[in-house]
Design a protein around this motif. Structure first.
Motif, PDB file in Angstrom:
ATOM      1  N   GLU A  21       2.587 -34.691  -2.360  1.00 16.83           N
ATOM      2  CA  GLU A  21       2.699 -34.057  -3.677  1.00 16.83           C
ATOM      3  C   GLU A  21       1.362 -33.464  -4.124  1.00 16.83           C
ATOM      4  O   GLU A  21       1.316 -32.369  -4.684  1.00 16.83           O
ATOM      5  N   GLU A  22       0.282 -34.209  -3.875  1.00 17.87           N
ATOM      6  CA  GLU A  22      -1.049 -33.749  -4.269  1.00 17.87           C
ATOM      7  C   GLU A  22      -1.438 -32.470  -3.512  1.00 17.87           C
ATOM      8  O   GLU A  22      -1.969 -31.528  -4.092  1.00 17.87           O
ATOM      9  N   PRO A  25      -7.259 -31.647  -1.087  1.00 15.17           N
ATOM     10  CA  PRO A  25      -6.592 -31.009  -2.233  1.00 15.17           C
ATOM     11  C   PRO A  25      -7.556 -30.217  -3.123  1.00 15.17           C
ATOM     12  O   PRO A  25      -7.217 -29.125  -3.585  1.00 15.17           O
ATOM     13  N   GLU A  26      -8.762 -30.738  -3.356  1.00 14.29           N
ATOM     14  CA  GLU A  26      -9.730 -30.007  -4.181  1.00 14.29           C
ATOM     15  C   GLU A  26     -10.163 -28.715  -3.484  1.00 14.29           C
ATOM     16  O   GLU A  26     -10.266 -27.653  -4.113  1.00 14.29           O
ATOM     17  N   ALA A  27     -10.412 -28.780  -2.190  1.00 18.96           N
ATOM     18  CA  ALA A  27     -10.782 -27.574  -1.439  1.00 18.96           C
ATOM     19  C   ALA A  27      -9.641 -26.558  -1.461  1.00 18.96           C
ATOM     20  O   ALA A  27      -9.872 -25.355  -1.627  1.00 18.96           O
ATOM     21  N   GLY A  75      -1.672 -26.276  -3.815  1.00 20.69           N
ATOM     22  CA  GLY A  75      -1.420 -24.949  -3.267  1.00 20.69           C
ATOM     23  C   GLY A  75      -1.246 -24.877  -1.763  1.00 20.69           C
ATOM     24  O   GLY A  75      -1.180 -23.784  -1.202  1.00 20.69           O
ATOM     25  N   SER A  76      -1.136 -26.023  -1.105  1.00 22.43           N
ATOM     26  CA  SER A  76      -0.913 -25.967   0.342  1.00 22.43           C
ATOM     27  C   SER A  76       0.537 -25.571   0.623  1.00 22.43           C
ATOM     28  O   SER A  76       1.418 -25.778  -0.207  1.00 22.43           O
ATOM     29  N   ASN A  77       0.753 -24.984   1.796  1.00 21.79           N
ATOM     30  CA  ASN A  77       2.087 -24.544   2.181  1.00 21.79           C
ATOM     31  C   ASN A  77       2.926 -25.683   2.752  1.00 21.79           C
ATOM     32  O   ASN A  77       4.155 -25.670   2.629  1.00 21.79           O
ATOM     33  N   MET A 134      -2.415 -19.521   5.263  1.00 19.53           N
ATOM     34  CA  MET A 134      -1.514 -20.657   5.232  1.00 19.53           C
ATOM     35  C   MET A 134      -2.376 -21.914   5.286  1.00 19.53           C
ATOM     36  O   MET A 134      -3.220 -22.051   6.164  1.00 19.53           O
ATOM     37  N   ILE A 135      -2.188 -22.817   4.328  1.00 16.46           N
ATOM     38  CA  ILE A 135      -2.944 -24.063   4.299  1.00 16.46           C
ATOM     39  C   ILE A 135      -1.978 -25.214   4.563  1.00 16.46           C
ATOM     40  O   ILE A 135      -0.960 -25.355   3.885  1.00 16.46           O
TER      41      ILE A 135
END
Length: 158
Positions: A126-127, A98-100, A132-134, A112-113
């Motif tokens: 949720e995290e 999530p931080e990356a 910002g992940s898809n 696309m992540i």
């Protein structure tokens, strides 16, 4: 020879050296420009990296590179690298998924992540989505999950 991986959530994956993992009838996934799709696999587990890379290359004809943590992924993008899809593990040393993902999005990365975790429901999901992940999937990555990702990406045709 057989390799087996077990996760705390009950999911497991077993690969046998004698098993056939390539489907010759599988169509190659290509972009509209007829170039290979590129993917970055970000995971601290060397076995998982190799399993995911082999599957992406053999089943989907995707060019895949691997790094072992989120900081390496961020540094790779800072050096000018770019990939169509990033498969990002959640729990890694140095910098987690999530931080990356947050840092990549802050840098303007449009790839696309896809978050990959041992617990794709609840807090982990949720995290990843908040970062910002898809998408977010439970480990291990498999053919059906990759097909969903490819079908959702606007630049790909099957």
């Amino acid at each position: 020879m057989e390799s087996k991986k077990q996760w705390s959530g009950g999911a497991s994956l077993s690969i046998s050296a004698s098993s056939k993992i390539i489907d010759k009838s599988m169509v190659n996934y290509m972009t509209d420009k007829e170039t290979k799709i590129s993917a970055l696999i970000v995971d601290d587990d060397a076995i998982i990296r190799k399993i995911h890379k082999t599957m992406l290359e053999r089943l989907f004809n995707i060019e895949a590179e691997m790094v072992k943590d989120g900081k390496e992924a961020v540094d790779l993008y800072r050096s000018g690298a770019n990939f169509d899809i990033i498969f990002m593990d959640k729990e890694m040393p140095i910098m987690d998924g999530p931080e990356a993902t947050k840092q990549l999005r802050a840098m303007g990365v449009k790839s696309m992540i896809v978050g990959i975790t041992t617990r794709a429901a609840g807090k982990d999901r949720e995290e990843f989505l908040a970062a910002g992940s898809n998408r977010c999937f439970e480990k291990p990555l498999d053919r059906a999950k990759v097909e969903v990702v490819l079908q959702e990406h606007e630049n790909f045709s099957i």
